[in-house]
Design an enzyme around this catalytic site. Structure first.
Site, PDB file in Angstrom:
ATOM      1  N   HIS A 130      -9.448   1.444   4.759  1.00  0.00           N
ATOM      2  CA  HIS A 130      -8.152   1.724   5.512  1.00  0.00           C
ATOM      3  C   HIS A 130      -8.430   2.822   6.862  1.00  0.00           C
ATOM      4  CE1 HIS A 130      -4.119   2.927   6.373  1.00  0.00           C
ATOM      5  NE2 HIS A 130      -3.808   1.631   5.835  1.00  0.00           N
TER       6      HIS A 130
ATOM      7  N   SER B   3       3.365  -2.131  10.351  1.00  0.00           N
ATOM      8  CA  SER B   3       4.830  -2.173  10.591  1.00  0.00           C
ATOM      9  C   SER B   3       5.304  -3.628  10.247  1.00  0.00           C
ATOM     10  CB  SER B   3       5.179  -1.714  12.061  1.00  0.00           C
ATOM     11  OG  SER B   3       4.903  -0.223  12.190  1.00  0.00           O
TER      12      SER B   3
ATOM     13  N   GLU C 143      -5.330  -4.657  10.717  1.00  0.00           N
ATOM     14  CA  GLU C 143      -4.595  -3.676  11.125  1.00  0.00           C
ATOM     15  C   GLU C 143      -4.774  -2.684  12.121  1.00  0.00           C
ATOM     16  OE1 GLU C 143      -2.409  -2.520   7.083  1.00  0.00           O
ATOM     17  OE2 GLU C 143      -4.183  -1.420   7.129  1.00  0.00           O
TER      18      GLU C 143
ATOM     19  N   GLU D 223      -6.563   5.031   7.764  1.00  0.00           N
ATOM     20  CA  GLU D 223      -6.496   6.504   7.574  1.00  0.00           C
ATOM     21  C   GLU D 223      -7.824   7.102   6.954  1.00  0.00           C
ATOM     22  OE1 GLU D 223      -2.902   5.877   5.496  1.00  0.00           O
ATOM     23  OE2 GLU D 223      -1.834   5.102   7.243  1.00  0.00           O
TER      24      GLU D 223
ATOM     25  N   GLY E 113       2.654  -1.363   4.324  1.00  0.00           N
ATOM     26  CA  GLY E 113       2.849   0.283   3.893  1.00  0.00           C
ATOM     27  C   GLY E 113       4.214   0.653   3.563  1.00  0.00           C
ATOM     28  N   GLY E 114       4.978   1.277   4.724  1.00  0.00           N
ATOM     29  CA  GLY E 114       6.453   1.593   4.405  1.00  0.00           C
ATOM     30  C   GLY E 114       7.312   0.659   3.704  1.00  0.00           C
TER      31      GLY E 114
ATOM     32  N   GLY F  35       2.665   2.437  10.687  1.00  0.00           N
ATOM     33  CA  GLY F  35       3.714   3.500  10.790  1.00  0.00           C
ATOM     34  C   GLY F  35       4.437   3.889  11.850  1.00  0.00           C
TER      35      GLY F  35
ATOM     36  N   ASN G  54       0.869  -1.263   0.046  1.00  0.00           N
ATOM     37  CA  ASN G  54      -0.099  -0.016  -0.100  1.00  0.00           C
ATOM     38  C   ASN G  54       0.809   1.214  -0.044  1.00  0.00           C
ATOM     39  OD1 ASN G  54      -2.070   2.235   0.518  1.00  0.00           O
ATOM     40  ND2 ASN G  54      -2.390   1.497   2.724  1.00  0.00           N
ATOM     41  N   TRP G  55       1.204   1.941  -1.207  1.00  0.00           N
ATOM     42  CA  TRP G  55       1.955   2.970  -1.323  1.00  0.00           C
ATOM     43  C   TRP G  55       1.494   4.243  -0.572  1.00  0.00           C
ATOM     44  CZ3 TRP G  55       3.183   2.938  -7.169  1.00  0.00           C
ATOM     45  CH2 TRP G  55       3.919   1.663  -7.677  1.00  0.00           C
ATOM     46  N   LYS G  56       0.157   4.188  -0.280  1.00  0.00           N
ATOM     47  CA  LYS G  56      -0.620   5.366   0.170  1.00  0.00           C
ATOM     48  C   LYS G  56      -0.190   6.586  -0.651  1.00  0.00           C
ATOM     49  CE  LYS G  56      -0.068   3.200   4.711  1.00  0.00           C
ATOM     50  NZ  LYS G  56      -0.001   3.473   6.274  1.00  0.00           N
TER      51      LYS G  56
END
Ligand code: PGA
Length: 252
Positions: A96, A214, A168, A98, A235-236, A174, A9-11
């Protein structure tokens, strides 16, 4: 039996050119390798078409990170599920944390998005997860069960069988803090039981439940070795192909 999946997930990261460069890098890294899971790359809307074209004929699928809760029409700035499908993407991340927190997405709105995604043959990766206070006060089971029930439990058995769930914990996203392997297994098993109570054991056993928060090359193997953890939403650590690859290879 259910699929093992590693989804990135590049966001809101990467220009179009950077996204294309990533897809070239990942394609190169995966060429000739045996991969034991499905790989999905969650890119921003404007990247979808180019990135999907680039991954054509490979084992990599492409996901949008959201879609509209309306079919079409006067909704300036929105992107419909049909538009996403027309790019060659075949998955969509929905709910998600966010989007729930910053864009106030409700259970009802997510229900509409899931239905439209399915109607357009996209596989929803439906995210659930509790915030830190909920975990600390022992409410995480109840919170996650409600997120699933309120957005998904009006689906037919056939439709529910098409989706992927991602657990999640918001406190792990993150932050560098990961749920322990035991915490992940405990709640994944609970999610599967919740699904079994509604749709039966067979549907529950065939639903892929991913862990996110994470997750990286260093902890993926341990997390994925749990019987009810069927992969990850990353993500990251999905932003660079050479960091994403070892997570994919955690299933080898
Ligand atoms: P993270 O994000 O891996 O950077 O924690 C996961 C996610 O939000 O999907």
């Amino acid at each position: 039996m259910r699929k093992k999946i590693v989804a990135g997930n590049w966001k809101m990261n990467k220009t179009l050119q950077e996204g294309v460069a990533f897809s070239n890098d990942l394609k190169e890294l995966l060429a000739g390798k045996t991969i034991n899971c499905e790989v999905v790359v969650g890119a921003p809307f404007i990247h979808l078409s180019e990135v999907a074209k680039n991954f054509e004929g490979t084992q990599v699928h492409v996901a949008a990170q959201d879609c509209a809760n309306k079919e079409s029409g006067a909704y300036t700035g929105e992107i419909s599920a049909a538009m996403v499908a027309s790019t060659g993407a075949n998955h969509v991340i929905l709910g998600h944390s966010e989007r729930r927190a910053y864009y106030h997405e409700t259970a009802e709105l997510l229900k509409e998005k899931v239905e439209l995604a399915l109607a357009n043959k996209l596989t929803p990766i439906f995210c659930v997860g509790e915030v830190l206070e909920e975990r600390e006060s022992g409410k995480h089971f109840e919170v996650v069960a409600a997120q699933i029930k309120d957005s998904l439990f009006e689906l037919s058995k056939e439709d529910f069988s098409k989706l992927v769930v991602a657990y999640e914990p918001v406190w792990a996203i993150g932050t560098g803090k990961t749920a322990s392997a035991d915490q992940a297994q405990e709640i994944h098993a609970f999610i599967r039981k919740t699904i079994a109570e509604k749709y039966g054991q067979e549907v529950a056993d065939n639903t892929s439940i991913l862990y996110g928060g994470s997750c990286n090359a260093g902890n993926a193997k341990e997390l994925f070795s749990n019987p009810d953890v069927d992969g990850g939403l990353i993500g990251g650590a999905s932003l660079e192909a050479d960091k994403f690859l070892p997570i994919i290879e955690a299933f080898n």
